[in-house]
Design an enzyme around this catalytic site. Sequence first.
Site, PDB file in Angstrom:
ATOM      1  N   ASP A  82       0.831  -1.209   0.000  1.00  0.00           N
ATOM      2  CA  ASP A  82       0.000   0.000   0.000  1.00  0.00           C
ATOM      3  C   ASP A  82       0.863   1.256   0.000  1.00  0.00           C
ATOM      4  O   ASP A  82       2.045   1.232   0.351  1.00  0.00           O
ATOM      5  CB  ASP A  82      -0.943   0.017   1.198  1.00  0.00           C
ATOM      6  CG  ASP A  82      -0.216  -0.076   2.544  1.00  0.00           C
ATOM      7  OD1 ASP A  82       0.814  -0.772   2.607  1.00  0.00           O
ATOM      8  OD2 ASP A  82      -0.671   0.545   3.520  1.00  0.00           O
ATOM      9  N   GLU A 140      -0.681  -1.818   5.201  1.00  0.00           N
ATOM     10  CA  GLU A 140       0.189  -1.788   6.382  1.00  0.00           C
ATOM     11  C   GLU A 140       0.079  -0.461   7.123  1.00  0.00           C
ATOM     12  O   GLU A 140       0.249  -0.402   8.336  1.00  0.00           O
ATOM     13  CB  GLU A 140       1.643  -2.036   5.969  1.00  0.00           C
ATOM     14  CG  GLU A 140       2.600  -2.256   7.142  1.00  0.00           C
ATOM     15  CD  GLU A 140       3.047  -0.981   7.828  1.00  0.00           C
ATOM     16  OE1 GLU A 140       3.229  -1.014   9.068  1.00  0.00           O
ATOM     17  OE2 GLU A 140       3.202   0.052   7.144  1.00  0.00           O
TER      18      GLU A 140
END
Length: 396
Positions: A82, A140
């Site tokens: 991400d 995350e």
Amino acid sequence: MSTLDTLLNDLNTYEDEMIEIRRHLHENPEISFQEKETHDYIYNFYKDLGCDIKNVGEGYGMVVDINDGKPGKKLAIRADFDALAIVEDNDLPFQSKNRGVMHACGHDAHTAYLMVLARELNKIKDEIPGSIRIIHQPAEEVAPGGAKGMIADGALADVNDIIGVHVMTSMDTGVVAYHTKESQTGRSNFDITITGAGGHASMPQISNDAIVAASYFVTELQTIVSRRVDPFDTATLTIGSFEGDGSYNAIKDQVKLKGDVRMMKETTRTVIREQIAQIAKGLEITFGVTVDINYDDNYPVLYNSEKLTNFAVEAIKEQAIPEVTEVLDLGPQNPSEDFSYYGQVVPATFLYVGARPADGGNYPHHSPKFKMNEDSILIAAKTVATVVMRYFDTQE
């Protein structure tokens, strides 16, 4: 030449491909829990390789199993993918095409190295006495994080150990670092609403000023770390937002606060949470306000297995990877990391790969000016390849 030596030589051949993948991901970032296109890009990379691919978790996570049917241990390797809600501000020719979203932490590099390494490991799976699980994890950066949901959905089923890597622009390229036991802080966040009674500024006696109460509260919170936490423990408590906008002549009836807590021991987490609640009760009595707390204990303290970490370090040192100039104990790190959830289930080690740009500049993680040395991608691939192959060479 050993299988590992051959693998490391092959990775040299694919360095440009790893960089190309990283740059594609960097140009097309997606924020946590919205990484659909990134998921599809990764999935399409694997779909014709003969691997077992499975979507795992409520978001866009996936696991890829490399297994030739042999009995033996199962080792997991995890990379996150991400990006962050940041407007990129640097001179890279492959800047983000999605304004307001940026890979400012190196997750694009983590994904690039692991995709190519996984493909090469899949080519030699018949020589591996066990199996490998590749974990491509979303989200995350934003609590509750992608790891927690993936674990709940079976990402670590039958896994014996797990390893992960993070590039570090604060470290010289060529350095590989580690730490054992408590290695990165745990994290909590809280939202607090303090409600009093508004009124005219000329008549404070008939109001309960939420701004005064909130100001006192913020100051009092600072005594938790200084007076309730052991000086030899690590802890921080930060108020990151104080929302009490009003007018010149009105006493504010409500203030909202946002806070961040970091700690290196789970016992310290409990102390801080209990103290915040206690101070809130005192505030209600002292100022005649109400205090509503929404407290989120999220990322755990990241704990690195001594046995697995020491094994990994010795493997890296013994292999003498040409691009690795130094292997050192970095000590505990301040940021939190949701890789910590994996370490609560199976032995884990999280390694750090130096990625300081060649110009020596300061391009910190989570900064709009973030840049990294792409030489670190090959180093990450070779480092993890070494640990993986040595792991299976030394099965008990």
